[in-house]
Motif scaffolding. Structure first.
Motif, short mmCIF file in Angstrom:
data_model
loop_
_atom_site.label_atom_id
_atom_site.label_comp_id
_atom_site.label_asym_id
_atom_site.label_seq_id
_atom_site.Cartn_x
_atom_site.Cartn_y
_atom_site.Cartn_z
N GLY A 178 24.06 -13.33 -4.43
CA GLY A 178 23.61 -14.53 -3.75
C GLY A 178 23.88 -15.80 -4.55
N THR A 179 23.54 -16.93 -3.93
CA THR A 179 23.83 -18.22 -4.55
C THR A 179 22.54 -18.96 -4.90
OG1 THR A 179 23.96 -19.16 -2.31
CG2 THR A 179 26.02 -18.51 -3.35
N LEU A 180 22.63 -19.77 -5.90
CA LEU A 180 21.50 -20.63 -6.28
C LEU A 180 21.57 -21.93 -5.49
CD1 LEU A 180 21.58 -20.13 -10.15
CD2 LEU A 180 19.94 -19.14 -8.54
N GLU A 181 20.43 -22.46 -5.13
CA GLU A 181 20.41 -23.71 -4.38
C GLU A 181 20.95 -24.84 -5.25
OE1 GLU A 181 17.43 -25.90 -1.22
OE2 GLU A 181 16.56 -24.82 -2.91
N ALA A 213 16.38 -11.06 -2.60
CA ALA A 213 17.05 -12.32 -2.91
C ALA A 213 16.03 -13.39 -3.26
CB ALA A 213 17.92 -12.76 -1.72
N GLU A 218 19.68 -17.15 -0.32
CA GLU A 218 19.63 -16.19 0.79
C GLU A 218 18.26 -15.54 0.94
OE1 GLU A 218 23.75 -16.85 -0.54
OE2 GLU A 218 21.91 -16.30 -1.61
N ALA A 231 21.24 -9.48 -3.49
CA ALA A 231 20.54 -10.55 -4.21
C ALA A 231 21.36 -11.06 -5.39
CB ALA A 231 19.18 -10.04 -4.68
N GLU A 232 21.95 -10.15 -6.13
CA GLU A 232 22.72 -10.56 -7.31
C GLU A 232 23.98 -11.33 -6.91
OE1 GLU A 232 23.20 -6.92 -9.54
OE2 GLU A 232 21.46 -7.44 -10.81
N LYS A 248 17.28 -16.73 -5.04
CA LYS A 248 18.55 -17.05 -4.41
C LYS A 248 18.35 -17.72 -3.05
CE LYS A 248 20.92 -15.37 -7.79
NZ LYS A 248 21.88 -14.27 -7.63
N GLY A 283 14.74 -19.01 -1.86
CA GLY A 283 14.67 -18.92 -3.31
C GLY A 283 13.63 -19.81 -3.94
#
Length: 336
Positions: A309-312, A87, A94, A306-307, A92, A99
């Motif tokens: 996951g979220t972007l900050e 991640a 997470e 990871a895919e 990401k 990230g």
């Protein structure tokens, strides 16, 4: 200087599995990089896996690790969860560094993994500071600091060596000598190509280890770590190794020949250990198939995690950069 390793079936398979996990993890990272899912720089550890796996076997949970920007292998061998690491590679939230670190700045406080460092030799003084803190706080811990042979030309290397000996710091300096400081052959940049001999100028004990042989690497690491742990002061361990891939994904490798690379691949630590284990009846075909399947499933799960996951959020851009107002408004700490 070495310590004999009891290489039973379980331990041999552990060394093999850990090296293969690193190799396969990075192979998937190459695919993700080419798909533009991993951005920025990507420095691969392909060929050097025995150094990280052998060295980590000599460390305890309370010890600290400072890595280089080629630190995916260090992180996995240290026990960082593959999902959090993948991640992080994909930037990401997470990820183990939320990230923000990406490929070059892996960090895990719980496992005392104090990250990679994009500055050549930049981790050396940080490692000295961590070792000093442990020493002053009376912790029974050592700090292992990885760096490449190119870092020995930096002032930070010599300053750290000097202070480490003056203060008898619990510091294990681990030079991963892969013979090329980016694109400069070792003999073109250093008059003394046996890096461990540089310790003589600082009266620091040192040794050279075969970084392509996991068992020899672990034996040398355990002996070096035991010296530091005994309170005798720092130790420099030079690990002779070789990277099979380019310095980074942008490197054309004009400084070395294909023949040289293929020659070194004959000493592939994973393939050599696999062959020896098979000949010694420590790795059956069923064992090999099981390990391959388990690693493949672990990597697939890490990529899926990871895919998904979220972007900050962009609103958090200044978080951890500027001090929060809550901290700023807090009352001053009263000195003891």
């Amino acid at each position: 200087m070495s310590t004999k390793i009891h290489l039973d079936r379980a331990h041999a398979q552990h060394l093999y599995r850990e090296m293969l996990r690193i190799r396969r993890f990075e192979a998937r990272c190459v695919e993700l990089y080419q798909a533009q899912k991993i951005r920025g720089f990507l420095h691969l550890y392909d060929g050097e896996e025995a150094v990280a796996v052998g060295l980590m076997a000599a460390l305890g949970a309370g010890d600290a690790v400072v890595a280089t920007y080629r630190e995916h292998g260090h992180a996995l061998a240290r026990g960082l969860p593959m999902q959090a690491l993948m991640a992080e590679m994909l930037g990401k939230l997470e990820g183990c560094s939320r990230g923000r670190g990406g490929s070059m700045h892996i960090f895990d406080r719980e496992r005392r993994f104090f990250g990679g460092n994009a500055i050549v030799g930049g981790g050396l003084p940080l490692a000295a500071g961590i070792a000093l803190a442990d020493q002053r706080l009376g912790r029974a811990a050592i700090t292992a600091c990885f760096f490449g042979e190119g870092a020995v030309g930096e002032g930070a290397f010599h300053e750290t060596m000097n202070l480490a000996m003056l203060w008898r710091l619990p510091l294990l300096l681990v030079c991963e000598n892969n013979l090329y400081a980016m694109g400069v052959p070792l003999a073109d940049g250093e008059i003394e190509t046996d890096i461990f001999r540089k310790a003589q100028a600082y009266r620091m004990p040192a040794a050279q280890a075969d970084g392509m042989e996991p068992v020899a690497m672990e034996a040398a690491a355990r002996a070096a770590a035991a010296h530091v742990r005994s309170g005798a002061g720092p130790f420099l361990l030079e690990c002779r190794t070789y990277r099979f891939r380019a310095h980074s994904m942008f490197d054309t490798q004009a400084y070395r020949s294909r023949g040289e690379i293929e020659q070194w691949k004959q000493r592939d630590p994973i393939e050599r250990l696999r062959a020896w284990m098979q000949d010694s009846h420590l790795l059956a075909e069923s064992d090999s198939a099981r390990i391959d399947a388990e690693i493949g499933a672990e990597i697939d799960a890490a990529v899926a995690f990871a895919e998904a996951g979220t972007l900050e959020p962009a609103a958090d851009l200044e978080r951890f950069v500027l001090m929060d107002s809550v901290v700023q408004d807090a009352p001053a700490r009263v000195p003891p």
